[in-house]
Design a protein around this motif. Structure first.
Motif, mmCIF file in Angstrom:
data_model
loop_
_atom_site.group_PDB
_atom_site.id
_atom_site.type_symbol
_atom_site.label_atom_id
_atom_site.label_comp_id
_atom_site.label_asym_id
_atom_site.label_seq_id
_atom_site.Cartn_x
_atom_site.Cartn_y
_atom_site.Cartn_z
ATOM 1 N N ASP A 283 13.017 -40.873 25.448
ATOM 2 C CA ASP A 283 14.027 -40.792 24.548
ATOM 3 C C ASP A 283 15.442 -40.379 25.139
ATOM 4 O OD1 ASP A 283 15.015 -40.895 21.962
ATOM 5 O OD2 ASP A 283 14.905 -38.937 21.199
ATOM 6 N N LYS A 284 15.218 -39.539 26.522
ATOM 7 C CA LYS A 284 16.413 -39.154 27.090
ATOM 8 C C LYS A 284 16.670 -40.115 28.298
ATOM 9 C CE LYS A 284 15.151 -34.396 26.772
ATOM 10 N NZ LYS A 284 14.705 -33.075 27.437
ATOM 11 N N SER A 285 15.995 -41.125 28.517
ATOM 12 C CA SER A 285 16.115 -42.223 29.518
ATOM 13 C C SER A 285 17.365 -43.088 29.108
ATOM 14 C CB SER A 285 14.894 -42.874 29.946
ATOM 15 O OG SER A 285 14.800 -43.597 28.689
ATOM 16 N N LYS A 286 17.534 -43.935 29.946
ATOM 17 C CA LYS A 286 18.565 -45.025 29.433
ATOM 18 C C LYS A 286 18.098 -46.347 28.892
ATOM 19 C CE LYS A 286 21.682 -43.541 33.480
ATOM 20 N NZ LYS A 286 22.251 -43.916 34.705
ATOM 21 N N PHE A 287 16.885 -46.296 28.618
ATOM 22 C CA PHE A 287 16.188 -47.600 28.159
ATOM 23 C C PHE A 287 16.746 -47.541 26.554
ATOM 24 C CE2 PHE A 287 13.001 -46.217 31.481
ATOM 25 C CZ PHE A 287 13.231 -47.310 32.308
ATOM 26 N N LYS A 288 17.119 -48.823 26.184
ATOM 27 C CA LYS A 288 17.174 -48.839 24.745
ATOM 28 C C LYS A 288 16.186 -49.158 24.000
ATOM 29 C CE LYS A 288 21.800 -51.360 25.429
ATOM 30 N NZ LYS A 288 22.740 -52.515 25.332
#
Length: 408
Positions: A283-288
């Protein structure tokens, strides 16, 4: 020897931090879900109960389980409509209490017609709960916590699910299937009593109340329609783990009900341990969200190819592991995607359609899977399920491209 005392507390603190910031109402909702889900131990054994206890053929079981799906579609649609009109609290209370009584009565139905009608009406009432619960979850969660709130609910579901099948298998072995229906009903009633005590509107605090002045219809939200069909396909392959796969464990690997319960319990226990930290990190990553749903769907699809790779009984565990990790990623982020889109219109209507995707999966998934096994065997059925999973991934990629190009 000094390495573990230093690292373990730190890992434990990080694990606990992933749960911080969630409202007490979300925690209560999770506990109610845990109590309710712990008793739904009939569902994983339903196909075995119908084939071995009542001696129905695969085609007949497929018909009965299709009634399960039709009832779920009607219940989800009705629950969404009534939630928008009457509010989520009243719908949740009615659904839990009434379905508890109906679960107890289900054990006394023994013919195809009676079981089909009984399961249909049971699912109409039981699945009214889902859109109401999602709207309640959205109301009780701050916008930045919605994905983790969804994950907490799933954690409660899987904690109950990890204990439920193992206990269910033990009850079947020592007593009979009848006990499962009683436990299902009683736990639904207990969950109702707790809900009325701790989540009454006068006792709760709404953290994200969404009032849309001119809501659009979910049926005019084209990206959500693409998403709906992708989730329908994902649901079809995922639900094989509750109908055809338990029979596969029994017939291809000669596992007992208790061993099947333990294997399915492994799924819930693994999710209980690792899903919240994984989702908090992602959730904190850059993945959509769409990319993560694609990855989860791909892993779940591959789990069926793995089952075909060898006749070694241990492959069942490896396949379950792939499915579990895929499920851990796909479900929380698909749910969060639906909640985010729901801000455009009536929340009950949006969350109902999200639920209906899986309800339709019940209609087509169980029946199609059982008939494929009956006609072609397990190996070819797993190939078909992998292909459907590939189509699901393709639709999600189309959704991603459409949303990027149209800024939708």
């Amino acid at each position: 020897m000094k390495f573990y005392p230093r690292v373990t507390p730190r890992l434990w603190e990080r694990y606990i931090e992933t749960f911080s910031g969630l409202s007490k109402e979300v925690w209560w909702l999770a506990l109610i879900t845990l109590i309710n889900r712990a008793g739904t131990m009939v569902i994983p054994f339903l196909s075995i109960y119908l084939t071995e206890e009542l001696h129905f053929e695969f085609k007949e079981v497929g018909t009965i389980l299709s009634a399960f799906g039709v009832g779920s579609v009607v219940g989800s649609w009705l629950g969404g409509k009534l939630t928008d009109k009457l509010g989520y609290y009243k719908i949740m209370v009615f659904s839990l209490a009434t379905s508890g009584l109906m679960f107890i009565g289900l054990q006394y139905l023994t013919t195809i017609t009676a079981l089909s009608l009984g399961i249909f009406f049971l699912m109409v009432v039981a699945d009214m709960f889902r859109p109401a619960m999602f709207v309640a979850l959205s109301a009780y969660s701050k916008p930045e916590n919605k994905t983790r709130s969804v994950t907490l609910i799933r954690l409660a579901i899987n904690l109950g699910f990890s204990a439920g099948p193992a206990l269910g298998g033990l009850i079947i072995t020592t007593l009979s299937y009848s006990g499962l229906f009683w436990v299902d009903g009683i736990t639904c009633i207990l969950a109702t009593l707790l809900l009325t005590r701790v989540l009454h509107p006068k006792k709760t605090k709404v953290q994200d109340e969404i009032l849309v002045q001119n809501p659009i219809s979910v049926y005019k939200d084209f990206p959500f329609i693409i998403f709906f069909f992708a989730m329908l396909l994902f649901g079809i392959i995922f639900l094989q783990y509750f109908s055809t796969v338990p029979i596969y464990y029994r017939r291809a690997h000669s596992l007992s009900e208790f061993e099947i319960g333990l294997l399915m319990g492994f799924n819930g226990f693994f999710i209980f341990l690792f899903e919240m930290p994984l989702i908090a990190w992602l959730d904190k990553s850059k993945f959509k969200k769409v990319n993560l749903i694609v990855f989860g769907a791909a892993l779940t699809s591959l789990s069926f190819l793995i089952l075909n790779s060898t006749s070694w009984v241990g492959i069942a565990i490896i396949g379950m592991l792939f499915m579990t990790i895929g499920e851990m990623i796909a479900f929380p982020f698909s749910n969060a995607f639906a909640l985010q889109r729901a801000k455009k219109g009536n929340q009950g209507e949006y969350m109902a359609l999200y639920s209906i995707a899986f309800s339709f999966s019940h209609i087509f998934g169980h029946n199609a899977g059982l008939r494929l096994v009956d006609y072609f065997g397990f190996d070819k059925t797993w190939v078909v399920m992998t292909a459907l999973g590939g189509l699901c991934v393709l639709l999600l990629l189309v959704l991603k491209i459409y949303m990027t190009r149209n800024n939708a």
